[in-house]
Scaffold this active site. Structure first.
Site, mmCIF file in Angstrom:
data_model
loop_
_atom_site.group_PDB
_atom_site.id
_atom_site.type_symbol
_atom_site.label_atom_id
_atom_site.label_comp_id
_atom_site.label_asym_id
_atom_site.label_seq_id
_atom_site.Cartn_x
_atom_site.Cartn_y
_atom_site.Cartn_z
ATOM 1 C CG ASP A 8 -1.959 -1.236 1.305
ATOM 2 O OD1 ASP A 8 -1.945 -2.056 0.312
ATOM 3 O OD2 ASP A 8 -2.964 -1.054 2.103
ATOM 4 C CG ASP A 46 -6.488 -0.131 1.332
ATOM 5 O OD1 ASP A 46 -6.891 -1.258 1.316
ATOM 6 O OD2 ASP A 46 -7.015 0.915 1.861
ATOM 7 C CG HIS A 48 -11.394 0.916 -0.004
ATOM 8 N ND1 HIS A 48 -11.397 -0.349 0.454
ATOM 9 C CD2 HIS A 48 -10.487 1.664 1.039
ATOM 10 C CE1 HIS A 48 -10.514 -0.519 1.818
ATOM 11 N NE2 HIS A 48 -9.722 0.615 1.855
ATOM 12 C CG HIS A 81 -8.743 5.179 2.928
ATOM 13 N ND1 HIS A 81 -9.437 4.810 4.020
ATOM 14 C CD2 HIS A 81 -7.944 3.826 2.633
ATOM 15 C CE1 HIS A 81 -9.581 3.494 4.117
ATOM 16 N NE2 HIS A 81 -8.694 2.982 3.579
ATOM 17 C CE LYS A 106 -4.247 -4.185 1.159
ATOM 18 N NZ LYS A 106 -4.707 -3.096 1.989
ATOM 19 C CB CYS A 151 -2.209 -2.732 5.089
ATOM 20 S SG CYS A 151 -3.994 -2.195 5.048
HETATM 21 C C1 VGL Z 1 -4.654 0.764 5.666
HETATM 22 C C2 VGL Z 1 -6.158 1.751 7.062
HETATM 23 C C3 VGL Z 1 -7.110 1.803 6.161
HETATM 24 C C4 VGL Z 1 -3.293 0.216 5.464
HETATM 25 C C5 VGL Z 1 -5.692 0.482 4.843
HETATM 26 O O1 VGL Z 1 -2.707 0.356 4.372
HETATM 27 O O2 VGL Z 1 -2.582 -0.038 6.586
HETATM 28 N N1 VGL Z 1 -4.998 1.286 6.898
HETATM 29 N N2 VGL Z 1 -6.881 1.205 4.964
HETATM 30 ZN ZN ZN Z 2 -8.330 0.912 3.465
#
Ligand code: VGL
Ligand code: ZN
Length: 203
Positions: A8, A46, A48, A81, A106, A151
């Site tokens: 990420d 990430d 979403h 995010h 993901k 993550c």
């Molecule tokens: C993450 C919070 C929400 C991460 C992803 O990449 O650690 N943290 N989504």
């Molecule tokens: Zn996230």
């Protein structure tokens, strides 16, 4: 076979992003140096949909930092995010994306979060990362990225559970630290699970 796994490294987790991680941009040169020295490089992203269930904005009256049940699991709520296709979901512009062999996305199911690059948080749905690594005869992974306490932690613990040997690169990680010390506690937990914890100069 050893692979490098980048977790990420996306704009929204940078200090200028929607879910800022302090010092998040400092890991980009660490990642780039290791990409040059690695045979197989995989990156998670990430990814979403709008109104993902981990977004506070998707719950009436909720604020980031609140907790809800999502998919039957305790879930921290976040600012919006890494929305699919937005600049915030892109990899940091200085990351050597040409050196990445495979991207695993993901968190696309609005009804469950996916901190781990391997499985959704309920462990019922796999992302394909495990199968990809196995198909390349990978038995050892070197992990860095964002964020240490979410993550990275979830990805590393799942990797251990799947039987991979795991090395965590500490200078390649930064934590959210919603509660001070969360990042350090996550590193201790990973170490206790059998993870080799090193600086990038010792990889
Ligand atoms: C993450 C919070 C929400 C991460 C992803 O990449 O650690 N943290 N989504
Ligand atoms: Zn996230």
């Amino acid at each position: 076979m050893r692979a490098l796994l980048l977790v990420d490294i996306q704009n929204d987790f940078m200090p200028f992003g929607a879910l800022p991680v302090a010092g998040g941009d400092e890991i980009v040169p660490v990642a780039n140096a290791l990409i040059l020295r690695s045979g197989l490089v995989v990156a998670t992203q990430d990814w979403h949909p709008v109104e993902h269930g981990s977004f506070a904005s998707a719950h009436v009256g909720a604020s980031p930092g609140d907790r809800v049940l999502l998919g039957g699991i305790d879930q921290m709520l976040w600012p919006d995010h890494c929305v699919q296709g937005t600049p915030g979901a892109s990899f940091h512009s200085a990351l050597d994306v040409a050196g990445i062999d495979r991207v695993v996305r993901k968190g696309s199911d609005p009804a469950i979060d996916s901190y781990s690059g391997f499985f959704d948080n309920d462990h019922r749905t796999a992302t394909g990362l495990g199968e990809f690594l196995e198909s390349h005869a990978v038995d050892e992974i070197v992990v860095l990225g964002l964020a240490t306490d979410y993550c990275v932690r979830a990805t590393v613990l799942d990797a251990v559970g799947l039987g991979f040997g795991v090395t965590l690169v500490t200078d390649g990680c930064r934590a959210v630290d919603a509660t001070p010390g969360d990042g350090d506690r996550a590193i201790a937990e990973m170490h206790a699970a059998g993870v080799r914890v090193v600086e990038s100069s010792h990889v």
